[in-house]
Enzyme design. Structure first.
Site, PDB file in Angstrom:
ATOM      1  N   LYS A  40       0.140  -0.989   0.264  1.00 15.01           N
ATOM      2  CA  LYS A  40       0.177  -0.096   0.565  1.00 15.01           C
ATOM      3  C   LYS A  40       0.573   1.075  -0.397  1.00 15.01           C
ATOM      4  O   LYS A  40       1.902   1.171  -0.071  1.00 15.01           O
ATOM      5  CB  LYS A  40      -1.112  -0.392   1.177  1.00 15.01           C
ATOM      6  CG  LYS A  40      -0.590   0.013   2.653  1.00 15.01           C
ATOM      7  CD  LYS A  40      -1.125  -0.098   3.758  1.00 15.01           C
ATOM      8  CE  LYS A  40      -0.302   0.161   5.228  1.00 15.01           C
ATOM      9  NZ  LYS A  40      -1.544  -0.113   6.484  1.00 15.01           N
ATOM     10  N   ARG A 138     -10.581   0.182  15.066  1.00 18.24           N
ATOM     11  CA  ARG A 138     -10.473   0.941  13.743  1.00 18.24           C
ATOM     12  C   ARG A 138     -11.330   0.429  13.393  1.00 18.24           C
ATOM     13  O   ARG A 138     -12.808   1.594  13.245  1.00 18.24           O
ATOM     14  CB  ARG A 138      -9.620   1.139  13.157  1.00 18.24           C
ATOM     15  CG  ARG A 138      -8.695   1.981  12.633  1.00 18.24           C
ATOM     16  CD  ARG A 138      -7.127   1.751  11.643  1.00 18.24           C
ATOM     17  NE  ARG A 138      -6.133   0.206  11.403  1.00 18.24           N
ATOM     18  CZ  ARG A 138      -5.374   0.122  11.045  1.00 18.24           C
ATOM     19  NH1 ARG A 138      -4.792   1.324  11.026  1.00 18.24           N
ATOM     20  NH2 ARG A 138      -4.967  -0.946  10.450  1.00 18.24           N
ATOM     21  N   TYR A 268      15.955  30.687   4.672  1.00 20.74           N
ATOM     22  CA  TYR A 268      15.061  31.822   5.623  1.00 20.74           C
ATOM     23  C   TYR A 268      15.153  31.605   6.738  1.00 20.74           C
ATOM     24  O   TYR A 268      15.764  31.045   7.327  1.00 20.74           O
ATOM     25  CB  TYR A 268      14.024  31.313   5.171  1.00 20.74           C
ATOM     26  CG  TYR A 268      13.221  31.277   3.116  1.00 20.74           C
ATOM     27  CD1 TYR A 268      12.666  32.149   2.897  1.00 20.74           C
ATOM     28  CD2 TYR A 268      13.574  30.154   2.551  1.00 20.74           C
ATOM     29  CE1 TYR A 268      12.700  32.680   1.548  1.00 20.74           C
ATOM     30  CE2 TYR A 268      12.739  29.967   1.536  1.00 20.74           C
ATOM     31  CZ  TYR A 268      12.956  31.123   0.430  1.00 20.74           C
ATOM     32  OH  TYR A 268      12.298  30.870  -0.391  1.00 20.74           O
ATOM     33  N   MET A 316      11.346  24.199  -0.492  1.00 19.85           N
ATOM     34  CA  MET A 316      10.829  23.444  -1.027  1.00 19.85           C
ATOM     35  C   MET A 316      11.902  22.586  -1.297  1.00 19.85           C
ATOM     36  O   MET A 316      11.430  21.788  -1.801  1.00 19.85           O
ATOM     37  CB  MET A 316       9.966  24.650  -1.747  1.00 19.85           C
ATOM     38  CG  MET A 316       8.625  24.317  -2.366  1.00 19.85           C
ATOM     39  SD  MET A 316       7.252  24.430  -3.532  1.00 19.85           S
ATOM     40  CE  MET A 316       6.256  24.813  -1.720  1.00 19.85           C
TER      41      MET A 316
END
Length: 376
Positions: A40, A138, A268, A316
């Site tokens: 998955k 769950r 930054y 980023m």
């Protein structure tokens, strides 16, 4: 988005390490137990199709995914092995699941009519596994009465109840196994109640990676190995039981190396300032690639066997490291390893995940699609 390799950043996925891990688990299993390779979340970020294919070649008998979309990707690649949809499949998706011979997880009668209708119209038998909630809270049925009631509803010619399973909440706990045994006993009690009603289900399974390693007495008919398929341990104590090899490493090459004078802020927010003249390398990876901002001024990468600090805030798309301590000249052709095999001298995923204030499950899944996967 089409993933290209026009940027010097990539993930290496060792299929040989994966093969080793599958075979380690096969040797570790009880004789009658089968191995489900859980692929998955795009194979935990490693690439579901290549991981599924190699896992099956190495000896896995079943595949597990969370949702139907993931299973269809595997079917479209021509892989015909059994696939269990571990999560909920809505009624509108049931027909596609049955059409592609996907095994459904069921824990209520909500989708029962859709399953029967799909099987009838496609002239197929729908395979299902019943989910039991033995203490995870769950999804799943909590009592033997609920399971027996559902089992009664499933006695139709369109449906084959192939399996029944539960999921452990605390199997990686190295201090106490009490809750895991409590869940196992609950699950066994439900199995016994079913048998007393005359029901026999071929595949019973409860073990995740941690339980597969630590509790061989719980292997039953099948185990579900996810994170440890990729050479990662749910708990450090499990390393003493089974040897595994880390499958993924994350690498990049510098795009610029320059000397930065003392007292110069970097990146930054001016969160880092050089204390002396420093050799700073800029990497073409950032938090959009899964290189978390939480590693800013905390984490390290490896260059020529030297641990080099990440300096300034990770951006980023770019980040900076201090390579001043590397004994050889660093060039744009050198490989910077973000994380890799600890046995090869690289910073392990466990350490990176801890610095990110998370678990390595999340760390590998966060690496973005724009970082190409290279299979070696």
């Amino acid at each position: 988005m089409k993933v290209t390799s026009y940027r010097d950043a990539w993930v290496e996925v060792s299929l040989d390490a994966l093969t080793y891990n599958v075979r380690q688990f096969k040797n570790h299993l009880q004789e009658k137990s089968r191995l489900m390779a859980v692929v998955k979340a795009d194979g935990y970020g490693h690439g579901a199709v290549p991981i599924a294919r190699r896992s099956l070649e190495a000896g896995a008998e079943y595949l597990g995914v969370a949702f139907i979309d993931e299973a269809l990707q595997i079917r479209e690649a021509g892989i015909l092995a059994p696939i269990l949809l571990l999560g909920f499949t809505p009624s509108y998706a049931v027909r596609e699941a049955v059409r592609h011979d996907l095994t459904l997880t069921v824990y209520s009668t909500e989708t029962l009519e859709a399953i029967k209708d799909a099987a009838r119209s496609l002239d197929k038998k729908a395979k299902i596994h019943i989910k039991v909630d033995s203490g995870m809270s769950r999804i799943g049925l909590r009592s033997s009465e609920e399971v027996i009631s559902l089992m009664t509803s499933l006695q139709t010619e369109e449906i084959e109840v192939e399996g029944i399973f539960t999921h452990f909440a605390d199997a990686d706990n190295d201090e106490s196994d009490a809750y895991t045994y409590k869940q196992f006993e609950t699950f066994q009690g439900i199995m016994e109640a079913l048998e007393n009603e005359g029901y026999s289900i071929p595949i019973k399974h409860c073990c995740n990676s941690a339980a597969t390693i630590a509790f061989p007495d719980m292997h039953m008919d099948m185990v579900r190995v996810g994170i440890s398929l990729y050479g990662l341990y749910p708990g450090q104590h499990l390393k003493e039981i089974l040897s595994l090899q880390q499958v993924m490493s994350f690498k990049a090459k510098p795009v610029l190396i320059k000397d930065v004078p003392p007292h110069q802020p970097i990146s930054y927010g001016l969160t880092y300032e050089t204390k002396e003249t420093s050799k700073i390398a800029t990497l073409p990876i950032g938090y959009a690639d899964g290189f978390s901002r939480l590693l800013s001024n905390v984490g390290h990468v490896t260059v020529h066997g030297t641990a080099c600090p990440i300096v300034g805030r990770i951006c980023m798309d770019q980040s900076m490291i201090d390579v001043s301590e590397v004994q050889t000249d660093v060039t744009k052709d050198d490989i910077v390893t973000i994380f890799g095999d600890e046995n090869a001298g690289y910073i392990p995923l466990d350490v990176v995940a801890e610095q990110m204030q998370t678990i390595h499950y999340e760390t590998v899944c966060l690496i973005g699609k724009r970082v190409p996967r290279h299979y070696v």
